[in-house]
Design a protein around this motif. Structure first.
Motif, PDB file in Angstrom:
ATOM      1  N   THR A  97      62.405  90.918   7.803  1.00  0.00           N
ATOM      2  CA  THR A  97      61.638  89.780   8.308  1.00  0.00           C
ATOM      3  C   THR A  97      62.401  88.496   8.025  1.00  0.00           C
ATOM      4  OG1 THR A  97      59.428  88.777   8.399  1.00  0.00           O
ATOM      5  CG2 THR A  97      60.282  89.352   6.207  1.00  0.00           C
ATOM      6  N   THR A 116      58.328  92.681   0.858  1.00  0.00           N
ATOM      7  CA  THR A 116      58.418  92.777   2.321  1.00  0.00           C
ATOM      8  C   THR A 116      58.323  94.231   2.768  1.00  0.00           C
ATOM      9  OG1 THR A 116      60.825  92.851   2.190  1.00  0.00           O
ATOM     10  CG2 THR A 116      59.828  90.692   2.511  1.00  0.00           C
ATOM     11  N   ASP A 151      55.644  84.359   5.665  1.00  0.00           N
ATOM     12  CA  ASP A 151      56.347  85.385   6.437  1.00  0.00           C
ATOM     13  C   ASP A 151      56.358  84.942   7.893  1.00  0.00           C
ATOM     14  OD1 ASP A 151      57.438  87.596   7.599  1.00  0.00           O
ATOM     15  OD2 ASP A 151      55.910  89.012   6.897  1.00  0.00           O
ATOM     16  N   LEU A 185      61.742  84.831   6.149  1.00  0.00           N
ATOM     17  CA  LEU A 185      60.857  84.087   5.260  1.00  0.00           C
ATOM     18  C   LEU A 185      61.115  82.586   5.397  1.00  0.00           C
ATOM     19  CD1 LEU A 185      61.108  86.178   1.948  1.00  0.00           C
ATOM     20  CD2 LEU A 185      59.338  86.301   3.728  1.00  0.00           C
TER      21      LEU A 185
END
Length: 361
Positions: free
Chosen positions: A268, A264, A312, A270
């Protein structure tokens, strides 16, 4: 919770057949449904395409299955028969067969002396004009035509056919080379001709002869490099979907998946989707392969596992466990997925496993 589901739109199939007929209004249409209807279901596809003039299959077992399901239209064995013992079954079931080599011809001639065949077998004589796969050499056409017409178990009205190697490449001069070779080999005969596959049906007017043989375009996929079926007014027939089974926040520099091949770049969220190569999703799909979730495209990240992929979702994601993920189909052209997996849509469609649930609408 539903996991891998392949939803097949029968109305989309019928729409795509109608598009074929618009593109080749003077031709009869052989709907190619080999390989289990390009992975969509042999019987269901044939029943939906009941306005086709014939069906094309690769194996005699596929032809048997169509007849057993009550499909009475013309069925053509595109690779012919592999064993002489199949000739009687071809005659009894009113199948038509391609002949593409000396062995098949000799076995037909032998069958004519040994079997009582009431209705002659319709033969499609395949000519190799440059594909270098199946087909007799152009210099053999006169001999094969003469022998087939002299064969008591063969219908005297043949069909002459060939297959183009580069029809999916716009402006490839080899297409014209093959078309000229076929014209020279067949011009002495008044038989019906068949040249065009899906790509040729779309872009090569000279290839639209008495019969066209669409395959992949019936399933909503364009065979033309760089195109999607939507650009040819085709509708995707299969939509493969599953659901998110995990949503988690992660920090920057977090490795993802086997081998940690993707890390990454920032914080973020996932998501894990219940789909993998155990379902037939392409294992070699690269980072960035598109997945459609809640109306937006998100990228696949990390390696594809047997049962799962990771995507993502982005740091502002509002997605939840149970949300639908579309792997290809409505809203996400399969051509885009195939490109990211460095393969073709044909292969992806044909490799779904029995773990996938099916729904026909």
């Amino acid at each position: 919770m539903k996991t891998a589901l392949a939803q097949v739109s029968l109305s989309a199939l019928q729409h795509n057949l109608a598009q074929v007929k618009q593109m080749a209004p003077e031709s009869q249409v052989m709907a190619v449904c080999k390989a289990n209807g390009y992975g969509h279901g042999l019987i269901e596809v044939a029943q939906a395409l009941n306005k086709a003039d014939a069906f094309g299959v690769a194996r005699i077992e596929e032809a048997f299955n169509l007849r057993a399901a009550g499909i009475n239209k013309t069925i053509v064995l595109l690779e012919g028969f592999f064993e002489a013992k199949d000739i009687a079954s071809i005659a009894v079931n009113h199948f038509q067969t391609v002949i593409h080599n000396e062995k098949q011809l000799a076995e037909l001639e032998q069958a004519a002396t040994e079997l009582e065949i009431g209705i002659p077998i319709k033969v499609w004589l395949k000519i190799d004009t440059g594909m270098s796969r199946l087909g007799i050499h152009v210099s053999q056409v006169d001999e094969f035509v003469s022998r087939l017409q002299a064969c008591a178990c063969v219908h005297p009205d043949l069909v002459l056919m060939t297959h183009l190697a580069c029809a999916d490449e716009l402006n490839n001069k080899y297409n014209q080379t093959q078309l000229m070779a076929f014209k020279q080999a067949s011009s002495a005969y008044s038989f019906s001709h068949s040249i065009a596959n899906s790509a040729a049906t779309m872009v090569l007017d000279r290839a639209k002869q008495n019969w066209v043989r669409p395959g992949i375009m019936l399933y909503g996929v364009s065979p033309i490099e760089g195109e999607t079926g939507l650009e040819r007014n085709l509708k995707p027939v299969m939509t493969l979907s599953s659901q998110l089974i995990s949503v988690k926040k992660v920090d920057a520099n977090t490795p993802v998946g086997y081998g940690g091949t993707w890390v990454t770049p920032s914080k973020t969220i996932l998501g894990v989707v219940a789909i993998g190569y155990g379902d037939g999703y392409p294992r070699h799909a690269k980072n960035g392969t598109p997945v459609l979730i809640n109306g937006r495209i998100v990228p696949l990240v990390g390696r594809v596992s047997m049962d799962m992929i990771t995507v993502d979702l982005g740091c502002d994601s509002q997605d939840n466990i149970g949300d639908k993920a579309v792997l290809w189909g409505a809203g996400l052209p399969i051509e885009k997925v195939a490109e990211s997996a460095e393969t073709i849509a044909y292969e992806i469609l044909c490799q779904l496993t029995t773990r996938v649930k099916w729904k026909y609408i």
